[in-house]
Design a protein around this motif. Sequence first.
Motif, PDB file in Angstrom:
ATOM      1  N   GLU A   1     -11.060   1.901  -6.048  1.00 52.33           N
ATOM      2  CA  GLU A   1     -10.079   2.863  -5.526  1.00 52.33           C
ATOM      3  C   GLU A   1     -10.618   4.287  -5.616  1.00 52.33           C
ATOM      4  O   GLU A   1     -11.205   4.692  -6.614  1.00 52.33           O
TER       5      GLU A   1
ATOM      6  N   SER B   1       0.833  -1.205   0.000  1.00 56.48           N
ATOM      7  CA  SER B   1       0.000   0.000   0.000  1.00 56.48           C
ATOM      8  C   SER B   1       0.866   1.253   0.000  1.00 56.48           C
ATOM      9  O   SER B   1       0.469   2.288  -0.539  1.00 56.48           O
TER      10      SER B   1
ATOM     11  N   GLN C   1      -8.884   1.551  -0.900  1.00 56.08           N
ATOM     12  CA  GLN C   1      -8.993   0.449  -1.869  1.00 56.08           C
ATOM     13  C   GLN C   1      -7.938   0.561  -2.969  1.00 56.08           C
ATOM     14  O   GLN C   1      -8.215   0.341  -4.154  1.00 56.08           O
ATOM     15  N   LEU C   2      -6.702   0.868  -2.590  1.00 57.79           N
ATOM     16  CA  LEU C   2      -5.633   1.086  -3.562  1.00 57.79           C
ATOM     17  C   LEU C   2      -5.428  -0.141  -4.452  1.00 57.79           C
ATOM     18  O   LEU C   2      -5.283  -1.264  -3.970  1.00 57.79           O
TER      19      LEU C   2
END
Length: 409
Positions: free
Chosen positions: A190, A114, A184-185
Amino acid sequence: MRADDRDPTAPVTVVGIGADGWGGLSPAARRAVEEADVLRGSARQLGLVPGYVPARRLPWPSPMGPALATLPEDFGGSRVVVLASGDPMLSGVGASLVRLHGPGAVRVLPHPSSVSLACARLGWAVQETAVVTVVGRALELVAQHVTPGRRLLVLGSDGRTPAAVAALCARLGYGASRVTALAQLGGPAEHALTGPAAEWPHWVVDPLVVTAVEAVADPGTVPLPTVPGLPDAAFEDDGQLTKREVRAVTLARLVPLPGQLLWDVGAGAGSIGIEWMRTHPSCRAVAVESHPDRAARITRNAAHLGVPGLQVVEGRAPEALAGLPAPDAVFVGGGATTPSLLEACWAALPAGGRLVVNAVTVESEAVLAGWFTRVGGELVRIAVQRAEPVGSYSGWKAAMPVTIFSVVR
């Protein structure tokens, strides 16, 4: 798999998986999951694996620590795959398993972390970005990283982290900082939310989130460095405080090194232990203080200045030193005349350990002179004068001189 086909020495495989799920896995990672006998992970992670994968799926219990400790032995040589978020070696379960069982017992197939994804979206260089994890830890760890122009990423455990980070920045005098919640990468959902810390409106966001901060100081905010010698006003105290100039010299002689442990004996406001820990995130300290009000004050100072992990022991030395983890350095800020105190501190130090003792009374100086004669080291006296008003002019007002004894065992 038949019992006689199992290999009890086979490593546990840890597969990093992102918000892009099964489609984002490499061929090697997919193959490891497809060939697994047992899958362990969170319910969310296990739900990302297609239904045709035949492995037995076991969500982690809470707490998960005991299950991690016995994982290789719990499944009798079965092929075990652990699902982890992103890069399992970045504050993740992979690092925990390696620490518990050794690198030979764990095989790691990482996914982009992340942190990497967040920096890619923001256009930040990873090596120039501070990363702070507050998963299972105090939010105040962020505080010492909030300085003008600093970029940092905060890894939290739920959707309340961005609001908490924004509130902390505003409380520290950095309300103008730009805060971005990256949720929500890497996945189809996202999205990012951005705003100033002082006016952050999103109290709860998606729980799969990274919080980014571009620190901007408000007018009048005094930045606090990590080098020793913070302003005296940075500490709450009742007068029992090692003053700024003496504190800087004292810490130079204590020689803070990454990963090492300090005993701050007779800690007062806790300034020495706090500044020791601020020099590097891995530095640890134990503050020993006999007065309950001061012990509580040390805890507040440590949290406010970004080192909430400072251990405070309420008790009178040398008795309170029994059972403490062995130190790499010891500071005695007062009480040098206490019977057996310096002997106990000296005996606790390993070879190469540092002992530093400050004294302001003639009686304490005599004790230090005796130790200097006996074991060597350095004996230094510091006198500080400050300019203060004298009528319409200014004159020098002297503080009490401080004698500093320092020695390496």
